[in-house]
Design a protein around this motif. Sequence first.
Motif, mmCIF file in Angstrom:
data_model
loop_
_atom_site.group_PDB
_atom_site.id
_atom_site.type_symbol
_atom_site.label_atom_id
_atom_site.label_comp_id
_atom_site.label_asym_id
_atom_site.label_seq_id
_atom_site.Cartn_x
_atom_site.Cartn_y
_atom_site.Cartn_z
ATOM 1 N N ASN A 35 -17.823 33.766 -34.277
ATOM 2 C CA ASN A 35 -19.150 33.907 -33.651
ATOM 3 C C ASN A 35 -19.033 34.145 -32.151
ATOM 4 N N TYR A 36 -18.082 33.467 -31.543
ATOM 5 C CA TYR A 36 -17.827 33.637 -30.103
ATOM 6 C C TYR A 36 -17.389 35.076 -29.821
ATOM 7 N N LEU A 37 -16.452 35.585 -30.635
ATOM 8 C CA LEU A 37 -15.950 36.948 -30.411
ATOM 9 C C LEU A 37 -17.056 37.978 -30.644
ATOM 10 N N THR A 38 -17.858 37.739 -31.663
ATOM 11 C CA THR A 38 -18.957 38.668 -31.959
ATOM 12 C C THR A 38 -19.938 38.713 -30.784
ATOM 13 N N LYS B 89 -11.130 30.979 -24.465
ATOM 14 C CA LYS B 89 -11.307 30.917 -23.009
ATOM 15 C C LYS B 89 -12.793 30.894 -22.672
ATOM 16 N N PRO B 90 -13.240 29.908 -21.915
ATOM 17 C CA PRO B 90 -14.618 29.955 -21.426
ATOM 18 C C PRO B 90 -14.780 31.218 -20.581
ATOM 19 N N GLN C 208 -24.243 45.619 -25.193
ATOM 20 C CA GLN C 208 -25.613 45.620 -24.661
ATOM 21 C C GLN C 208 -25.634 45.774 -23.142
ATOM 22 N N GLY C 209 -24.456 45.909 -22.537
ATOM 23 C CA GLY C 209 -24.417 46.203 -21.099
ATOM 24 C C GLY C 209 -23.931 45.074 -20.208
ATOM 25 N N GLY C 210 -23.503 43.952 -20.795
ATOM 26 C CA GLY C 210 -22.987 42.845 -19.993
ATOM 27 C C GLY C 210 -21.620 43.175 -19.404
ATOM 28 N N ARG C 211 -21.353 42.624 -18.202
ATOM 29 C CA ARG C 211 -20.050 42.845 -17.550
ATOM 30 C C ARG C 211 -19.390 41.471 -17.366
ATOM 31 N N PHE C 212 -18.149 41.358 -17.738
ATOM 32 C CA PHE C 212 -17.502 40.040 -17.701
ATOM 33 C C PHE C 212 -16.826 39.768 -16.354
ATOM 34 N N ALA C 213 -17.285 38.710 -15.678
ATOM 35 C CA ALA C 213 -16.679 38.278 -14.419
ATOM 36 C C ALA C 213 -15.457 37.410 -14.725
ATOM 37 N N VAL C 214 -15.517 36.710 -15.847
ATOM 38 C CA VAL C 214 -14.349 35.979 -16.363
ATOM 39 C C VAL C 214 -14.238 36.377 -17.833
ATOM 40 N N GLU C 215 -13.129 36.973 -18.204
ATOM 41 C CA GLU C 215 -12.963 37.484 -19.566
ATOM 42 C C GLU C 215 -12.723 36.345 -20.553
ATOM 43 N N GLY C 216 -13.203 36.559 -21.774
ATOM 44 C CA GLY C 216 -12.942 35.589 -22.838
ATOM 45 C C GLY C 216 -11.690 35.959 -23.608
ATOM 46 N N GLY C 217 -11.528 35.315 -24.757
ATOM 47 C CA GLY C 217 -10.371 35.625 -25.598
ATOM 48 C C GLY C 217 -9.889 34.380 -26.316
ATOM 49 N N VAL C 218 -9.170 34.603 -27.397
ATOM 50 C CA VAL C 218 -8.632 33.491 -28.184
ATOM 51 C C VAL C 218 -7.218 33.208 -27.685
ATOM 52 N N LEU C 219 -6.911 31.932 -27.495
ATOM 53 C CA LEU C 219 -5.576 31.575 -26.996
ATOM 54 C C LEU C 219 -4.585 31.483 -28.148
#
Length: 508
Positions: free
Chosen positions: A345-348, A379-380, A356-367
């Motif tokens: 759900n987090y990845l989705t 990653k928060p 939808q146009g969001g830009r990531f200032a801190v990238e997510g990802g699975v550790l």
Amino acid sequence: MKEILAQLGIKDHNNGTSTGNEWLPSNGGVLESFSPVNGQPIATVQTTDAAAYAQVVATAQQAFLQWRTIPAPKRGEIVRQMGDALRTHKTALGKLVSYEMGKSLQEGYGEVQEMIDICDFAVGLSRQLYGLTMHSERPLHRMYEQWHPLGVVGIISAFNFPVAVWSWNSALAWVCGNVCIWKPSEKTPLCAIAVQNIISEVFKNNHVPEGVCCLVQGGRELGEQLAADERVALVSATGSTRMGKAVAQSVAARLGRSLLELGGNNAIIISEHADLGIALPGCVFGAVGTAGQRCTTTRRLIIHESVYEAFKAKLVKAYGQLRIGDPLNEHNHVGPLIDKDAVQNYLTAIDQCKQQGGRFAVEGGVLEGAGYESGCYVKPCIAEVDSQLPVVQHETFAPILYLLKYKTIDEAINLQNSVPQGLSSSIMTLNLREAEQFLSYAGSDCGIANVNIGTSGAEIGGAFGGEKETGGGRESGSEAWKAYMRRQTNTINYSTQLPLAQGIKFDL
Ligand code: UN1
């Protein structure tokens, strides 16, 4: 952990159904509890089948007839002992909460502390179940109201607060004279067994009949069964809005009562008048605490344009310092998500945000790698969005924080309110006018509105809950106890006449 499990009476295979001290045999399916900390199975739990369920409800109904005769302060004394038992087991239970659910150890202890706090609150409350007296319009008449218990209270709780939310409900329900049937989340069945073991000891020592403190275990169907069961006077449910809508419809169809504590989409407004020094920890704890799995988690920051870049820089720096890993290691700030579905759900949500146009200032990802074998550590992350995109309107139970920019306080309040949920909200400001505007009828539309603290970590003394899709229920402090009782209005005539109200004459 083996020692902790043994201390809390958890075996490799556990019966999941109890009427108090007795554990009932059942042929229901088996739940296997895995720890998100390391992906390892912890133990199994036998779910509640139809026969066991029938026995629980019948025993609870029988127990109510006796429990309601015990004076409320005496019931409060039993709840006081419950608080003491929880104090004794705080360390072990806190560790199990952390291990089975994945929240940090500090938060696991904090959750047990909330249970202790609500017991203390309930003890005092047991002598304060006040009703009003009214002046009758008729001579030599007296009017007053009494609060009586409802009967059987069903408690459906969620994985993210596997023990505290149950205690907010049960401690109050008990002093009010009700009996409880608890259906915990199927993702944290062992925390419930541990609590049942601790509490039933207290009930046994006080010769409380079987049926006052019941436990049933299972999935969605069991929750549906409780919701549809007309013998269950009140169904208190905590969880997703989807689940809450289903419970509400089912309970309403039989004109029963429900108390709903559902999803949040909580925002903090960071004003140009904010003390950014205190705003920062408030926002970061709110967003990443419990890995973003509190219903009060901070999901949106609405930041004044003049401090936007400076505050974003502070956030990015703070996120860079977060330590993600084993929640039982007190050095870490962020533990895992509850399971791989939650990770999906987090990845989705991250994908949708980008689309939808969001830009990531801190990238997510699975550790991945050593220490992250469960596959549940993420990653928060922080996304900048220009408007409240569909993904921002939705509660994703994960540490994704959306940043929005505003120019005027009216615009900020409007953004804060323009989501379907209405649980918790905050403003960071030293400006009295905007703080009061935020708290006014024209301000936040949430059940909780704070100034200069974050959205999460509410104290038990206040009523907890929210508006709109959050469900409207209030649990815990203030006058939340009234939801667990029925109000009876009594008019007593001590005259020799029978005057009718509204001046009606009815002469025979
Ligand atoms: C929840 O997430 O369901 O205010 C409850 C808080 C906690 C309770 C959260 N005291 O964050």
